[in-house]
Scaffold this motif. Structure first.
Motif, PDB file in Angstrom:
ATOM      1  N   UNK A  60      -6.001   4.158  -3.888  1.00 36.36           N
ATOM      2  CA  UNK A  60      -5.881   2.705  -3.713  1.00 36.36           C
ATOM      3  C   UNK A  60      -4.951   2.375  -2.550  1.00 36.36           C
ATOM      4  N   UNK A  61      -3.842   3.084  -2.454  1.00 38.08           N
ATOM      5  CA  UNK A  61      -2.886   2.841  -1.374  1.00 38.08           C
ATOM      6  C   UNK A  61      -3.467   3.141  -0.006  1.00 38.08           C
ATOM      7  N   UNK A  62      -4.157   4.257   0.120  1.00 42.84           N
ATOM      8  CA  UNK A  62      -4.746   4.626   1.415  1.00 42.84           C
ATOM      9  C   UNK A  62      -5.833   3.650   1.812  1.00 42.84           C
ATOM     10  N   UNK A  63      -6.686   3.267   0.867  1.00 44.66           N
ATOM     11  CA  UNK A  63      -7.749   2.306   1.170  1.00 44.66           C
ATOM     12  C   UNK A  63      -7.134   0.964   1.587  1.00 44.66           C
ATOM     13  N   UNK A  82       0.836  -1.212   0.000  1.00 41.65           N
ATOM     14  CA  UNK A  82       0.000   0.000   0.000  1.00 41.65           C
ATOM     15  C   UNK A  82       0.866   1.255   0.000  1.00 41.65           C
ATOM     16  N   UNK A  83       1.925   1.251   0.784  1.00 42.56           N
ATOM     17  CA  UNK A  83       2.830   2.406   0.803  1.00 42.56           C
ATOM     18  C   UNK A  83       3.522   2.586  -0.550  1.00 42.56           C
ATOM     19  N   UNK A  84       3.881   1.477  -1.191  1.00 43.41           N
ATOM     20  CA  UNK A  84       4.485   1.558  -2.527  1.00 43.41           C
ATOM     21  C   UNK A  84       3.494   2.143  -3.532  1.00 43.41           C
ATOM     22  N   UNK A  85       2.233   1.724  -3.444  1.00 43.26           N
ATOM     23  CA  UNK A  85       1.201   2.265  -4.332  1.00 43.26           C
ATOM     24  C   UNK A  85       1.052   3.770  -4.123  1.00 43.26           C
ATOM     25  N   UNK A  86       1.051   4.189  -2.857  1.00 34.39           N
ATOM     26  CA  UNK A  86       0.950   5.621  -2.566  1.00 34.39           C
ATOM     27  C   UNK A  86       2.140   6.350  -3.177  1.00 34.39           C
ATOM     28  N   UNK A  87       3.331   5.785  -2.998  1.00 36.06           N
ATOM     29  CA  UNK A  87       4.544   6.399  -3.537  1.00 36.06           C
ATOM     30  C   UNK A  87       4.576   6.459  -5.051  1.00 36.06           C
ATOM     31  N   UNK A  88       3.877   5.552  -5.687  1.00 35.27           N
ATOM     32  CA  UNK A  88       3.875   5.519  -7.159  1.00 35.27           C
ATOM     33  C   UNK A  88       2.696   6.282  -7.753  1.00 35.27           C
ATOM     34  N   UNK A  89       1.916   6.931  -6.891  1.00 29.37           N
ATOM     35  CA  UNK A  89       0.842   7.780  -7.405  1.00 29.37           C
ATOM     36  C   UNK A  89      -0.559   7.234  -7.278  1.00 29.37           C
TER      37      UNK A  89
END
Length: 163
Positions: A85-88, A74-81
């Motif tokens: 989705x990452x926060x959820x 999730x943190x990687x998703x947040x970092x990639x934009x």
């Protein structure tokens, strides 16, 4: 001076993590307490507590092995934009961790801590957490964040008093 400058980013990261955890606590703790009172939850905890210590360890390890890597993803998703989705994903992973993993650990804690290496790891985790909390709370950044929090709270209180 150089070591202090090099330590600053670590202090900021750990402080932000702890502040976020503290900020989320009032949100998730009522939910965790509510779920803990459910009859189904109590029955599940009783069932877990009756198992052998290594069965409890397996019951704990399976969701833990799924949830913890999911938090990193999730943190990687947040970092990639992919922020939404990452926060959820991060919120759901924390929720599962708080509700399922914590309930299993709480129910089987007594038996789990009879496993020598696990008791050692848990005491080490507790000691490291305590050390980090004391270290961060002694940092100037933490004190500044505390003053800012108090000022914001005072501002909200003064607004509530005005007609």
């Amino acid at each position: 001076m150089l070591s202090r400058i090099l330590r600053l980013p670590l202090e900021i990261i750990v402080t932000v993590f702890i502040l976020l955890d503290e900020a989320a606590r009032p949100i998730y703790m009522p939910l965790v307490r509510t779920v803990a009172r459910w009859r189904l939850t109590r029955a599940f905890e009783n069932w877990v507590a009756e198992r052998h210590r290594f069965t409890i360890l397996t019951l704990l390890a399976v969701p833990f092995a799924i949830v913890e890597p999911l938090k990193v993803i999730a943190l990687l998703w947040i970092g990639r934009g992919s922020v939404s989705l990452g926060i959820i994903t991060l919120a759901l992973a924390h929720l599962v961790s708080f509700i399922i993993v914590e309930r299993i650990y709480s129910a089987g804690r007594e038996k789990l801590l009879t496993i020598g290496w696990l008791a050692y790891v848990m005491s080490l985790v507790a000691a490291v957490r305590k050390f980090l909390l004391e270290w961060i709370k002694s940092a100037a950044f933490w004190r500044a964040a505390g003053r800012l929090r108090a000022e914001i709270a005072a501002s909200f209180r003064s607004r509530e008093r005005k007609p």
